[in-house]
Design an enzyme around this catalytic site. Structure first.
Site, PDB file in Angstrom:
ATOM      1  N   GLY A   1      -0.067  44.381   0.909  1.00  0.00           N
ATOM      2  CA  GLY A   1      -0.682  45.382   0.038  1.00  0.00           C
ATOM      3  C   GLY A   1       0.293  45.711  -1.072  1.00  0.00           C
ATOM      4  O   GLY A   1       1.498  45.521  -0.916  1.00  0.00           O
ATOM      5  N   GLN A   2      -0.228  46.203  -2.195  1.00  0.00           N
ATOM      6  CA  GLN A   2       0.660  46.436  -3.321  1.00  0.00           C
ATOM      7  C   GLN A   2       1.574  47.633  -3.053  1.00  0.00           C
ATOM      8  O   GLN A   2       1.345  48.407  -2.117  1.00  0.00           O
ATOM      9  CB  GLN A   2      -0.126  46.631  -4.614  1.00  0.00           C
ATOM     10  CG  GLN A   2      -0.917  47.917  -4.640  1.00  0.00           C
ATOM     11  CD  GLN A   2      -1.717  48.034  -5.917  1.00  0.00           C
ATOM     12  OE1 GLN A   2      -2.915  48.170  -5.891  1.00  0.00           O
ATOM     13  NE2 GLN A   2      -1.033  47.962  -7.057  1.00  0.00           N
ATOM     14  N   THR A   3       2.612  47.781  -3.895  1.00  0.00           N
ATOM     15  CA  THR A   3       3.555  48.878  -3.734  1.00  0.00           C
ATOM     16  C   THR A   3       2.812  50.206  -3.785  1.00  0.00           C
ATOM     17  O   THR A   3       1.950  50.401  -4.632  1.00  0.00           O
ATOM     18  CB  THR A   3       4.592  48.827  -4.875  1.00  0.00           C
ATOM     19  OG1 THR A   3       5.078  47.494  -4.961  1.00  0.00           O
ATOM     20  CG2 THR A   3       5.743  49.758  -4.600  1.00  0.00           C
ATOM     21  N   GLY A   4       3.153  51.094  -2.854  1.00  0.00           N
ATOM     22  CA  GLY A   4       2.511  52.403  -2.843  1.00  0.00           C
ATOM     23  C   GLY A   4       1.206  52.446  -2.081  1.00  0.00           C
ATOM     24  O   GLY A   4       0.495  53.440  -2.115  1.00  0.00           O
ATOM     25  N   SER A   5       0.860  51.359  -1.366  1.00  0.00           N
ATOM     26  CA  SER A   5      -0.413  51.343  -0.655  1.00  0.00           C
ATOM     27  C   SER A   5      -0.312  51.972   0.732  1.00  0.00           C
ATOM     28  O   SER A   5      -1.306  52.097   1.422  1.00  0.00           O
ATOM     29  CB  SER A   5      -0.932  49.913  -0.544  1.00  0.00           C
ATOM     30  OG  SER A   5      -0.001  49.104   0.125  1.00  0.00           O
ATOM     31  N   GLY A   6       0.898  52.347   1.145  1.00  0.00           N
ATOM     32  CA  GLY A   6       1.053  53.039   2.420  1.00  0.00           C
ATOM     33  C   GLY A   6       1.608  52.174   3.547  1.00  0.00           C
ATOM     34  O   GLY A   6       1.615  52.591   4.690  1.00  0.00           O
TER      35      GLY A   6
ATOM     36  N   SER B   1       4.778  51.113   4.244  1.00  0.00           N
ATOM     37  CA  SER B   1       5.991  51.623   4.881  1.00  0.00           C
ATOM     38  C   SER B   1       5.692  52.883   5.687  1.00  0.00           C
ATOM     39  O   SER B   1       6.239  53.083   6.771  1.00  0.00           O
ATOM     40  CB  SER B   1       7.062  51.923   3.832  1.00  0.00           C
ATOM     41  OG  SER B   1       7.458  50.731   3.202  1.00  0.00           O
TER      42      SER B   1
ATOM     43  N   GLU C   1       9.729  44.444   4.795  1.00  0.00           N
ATOM     44  CA  GLU C   1      10.187  43.472   3.792  1.00  0.00           C
ATOM     45  C   GLU C   1      11.531  42.854   4.130  1.00  0.00           C
ATOM     46  O   GLU C   1      12.498  42.986   3.368  1.00  0.00           O
ATOM     47  CB  GLU C   1      10.270  44.144   2.421  1.00  0.00           C
ATOM     48  CG  GLU C   1       8.905  44.323   1.802  1.00  0.00           C
ATOM     49  CD  GLU C   1       9.015  44.834   0.386  1.00  0.00           C
ATOM     50  OE1 GLU C   1       9.710  44.179  -0.396  1.00  0.00           O
ATOM     51  OE2 GLU C   1       8.421  45.877   0.102  1.00  0.00           O
TER      52      GLU C   1
END
Lengths: 285, 267
Positions: free
Chosen positions: A40-45, A47, A171
């Site tokens: 999912g893209q950065t900021g998609s939740g 982590s 990551e």
């Protein structure tokens, strides 16, 4: 040792004026002995999601079930320590967590915290260091004398040393050279073979298709898709654009072929699969 | 870690947000100075009205300010208790062992509590409505006259703004390292004081290593872009007093005049 999320919502600062909702109604099951990739893209939740796997974050509402432990908003810290002994967590750039005088001592930190005796801790630290290919002549050195790649591996050993049943990596390949990336994928396969449940976050779709049994796609705090790589990566190309994700290289190549009038029965995951499919489907032309 | 309000900036576009940072700084300073002379119900009431008015003008909920007071609660309580027991005078209201609580002591304690609260609220208004870099800019501008006596004001302001810039980064970093060590079974909440103190080592060492690394990176980045000294830099944001700053100053002046009036008449 499967993991289940039931109607999990999560907000930072829940109940205050600055409440910031991140996850919305997450319902997922992560099967045991399998490798699951979260994309999912950065900021998609992503982590935020994996921090629920060992109780670093507790769901604002709903529950996370790991094996026989249920984590809700009211679960006590003591219970969470039990959970953390089962889950090895490797964060982004884990080399930042190193602190001890020697590599070996640093890797022993986790096992000692989880109640191992000193010699037990030493043994499992040593086998963890071997598992991630840290040469024995480095074990007595200060972790700060090592190269970046070596530090990364020591930090991973630190998470694996308490012999967790579940390994979670955020990551893990970021910033590694191609050789390091290949070693990492081999490690993931080895962990799976050793019977562990592995969850990892990745932005590299080729890594995902090469090791994952299951894929979870996150978008804006929702689960946008869940399934086998073959299913997920066979979705419509416009859907991939809508969740801002790329296809693996083989899939991209197949799309270009299709744009030029050479269509395949389904989208291949790996380059080998692509070659086989082209051979089989266009054999007689 | 996320609920510390002191010094936190909350973005907005209220009347107070749009004031020149220097105005806010001067008004806050004047207010704190004036509060030192508050000594009666009248003066405290007036000051409270002033603060409440200013809070309204920031268009932020009162709860936000209340949350901001919480961390300082113990400090206030400590001072109040000191005042309560250590003010001499008559009549004595209560004997507690060798200590005694006097009527002036009770009054003093209440006054100190109000004074503390109001001063903290006022400073919170400033920090909450002003980005840290603007505070550093304002300080630089207000202290500019000291340049004449060779105080390196620009360098000091730059150091201040870098330090302020690093605060949220270090908070983030602390959270990350804490998560990593917690995942490895670290616990702050068990064991005796020595064990607890030792538990901080795995947190502090990576934090220091990271901070030094960041500082080196920043120094390199600045040098690469030709940074020599702060004095000759131009500003991206040029501070200008506007009409609303005049209004703010007049408002403050009226407050100070009424304050003096009340003080003289002795209400």
């Amino acid at each position: 040792m499967a993991i289940t999320f039931e109607q999990v919502n999560f907000s930072y600062g829940a109940g205050t004026t600055l409440a910031n909702p991140i996850l919305h109604d997450i319902n997922i099951t992560i099967a045991d002995h399998q490798v699951t990739a979260i994309i999912g893209q950065t900021g998609s939740g992503k982590s935020t999601l994996i921090q629920h796997l060992n109780g670093l974050l507790k769901p604002t509402t709903g529950q996370v079930i790991v094996d026989d432990l249920i984590v809700t908003n009211t679960t006590k810290e003591k219970q969470l320590t039990k959970l953390r002994a089962k889950v090895g967590m490797v964060f982004q750039f884990p080399e930042n967590q190193l602190f001890a005088n020697t590599v070996l001592e640093d890797v022993m930190y986790g096992p000692l915290n989880f109640g191992y005796k000193t010699d037990e801790a030493k043994q499992s630290a040593q086998s963890a260091l071997k598992m991630v290919n840290v040469a024995e002549n480095l074990w007595q050195k200060s972790p700060f004398e090592l190269s970046g790649g070596q530090m990364r591996r020591v930090a991973m050993a630190g998470a694996l040393a308490s012999n967790p049943d579940i390994v979670v990596m955020d990551e893990p390949a970021a910033g590694l050279d191609p050789k390091g990336q290949a070693e990492l994928l081999a490690l993931v396969s080895n962990l799976k073979e050793a019977g562990k449940l592995v969850v990892f976050i990745s932005h590299q779709m080729d890594h995902v298709v090469s090791v994952a049994d299951q894929v979870i796609v996150m978008q804006d705090g929702h689960v946008a898709a869940q399934g086998t790589p073959a299913d997920v990566f066979n979705r419509d190309i416009d859907w991939f654009k809508s969740v801002n994700l790329d296809l693996p290289r083989a899939g991209q190549f197949a799309e270009q072929l299709r744009a030029n009038g050479v269509s395949l029965s389904r989208r291949p995951l790996t380059l080998a699969e692509l070659a086989t499919m082209i051979n089989e489907e266009y054999e007689h032309e | 870690m996320n609920n510390i309000m002191i010094g936190r900036f909350v973005p907005g576009s209220s009347w107070v947000h749009r004031l020149d940072p220097r105005t806010k700084m001067i008004v806050t300073f004047v207010f704190i100075f004036v509060m030192l002379f508050a000594s009666s119900w009248g003066t405290y009431a007036l000051s409270a009205v002033f603060v409440v008015l200013a809070i309204r003008l920031t268009q932020q909920p009162f709860k936000l300010y209340w949350d901001g007071l919480k961390p300082i609660f113990w400090l206030i309580l400590f001072t109040v208790v000191l005042q309560l027991f250590l003010t001499p005078g008559t009549p004595v209201v209560l004997h507690v062992g060798p200590l005694q609580v006097t009527w002036p002591g009770i009054l003093n304690a209440i006054y100190v509590m109000i004074r503390f609260t109001l001063i903290i609220l006022m400073s919170t208004i400033m920090t909450l409505s002003t980005p840290p870099t603007s505070i550093a800019n304002a300080l630089e501008s207000l202290l500019a006259p000291l340049n004449k006596i060779h105080v390196p004001v620009a360098e000091l302001a730059l150091m201040l703004s870098i330090a302020l810039r690093f605060v949220p980064l270090l908070m983030d970093e602390t959270q990350k390292i804490m998560n990593a060590q917690k995942s490895r079974g670290m616990s702050f909440s068990t064991g005796g004081p020595i064990k607890r103190a030792r538990a901080i080592v795995p947190l502090l060492i990576p934090l220091f290593v990271g901070a030094l690394q960041r500082a080196l990176d920043l120094a390199n980045a600045m040098e690469i872009r030709g940074f020599k000294d702060a004095a000759s830099r131009t500003k991206y944001r040029i501070l200008l007093y506007g009409r609303q700053d005049v209004v703010a100053f007049i408002g403050t002046l009226i407050f100070v005049l009424i304050f003096i009036g009340i003080k003289i008449s002795g209400v």
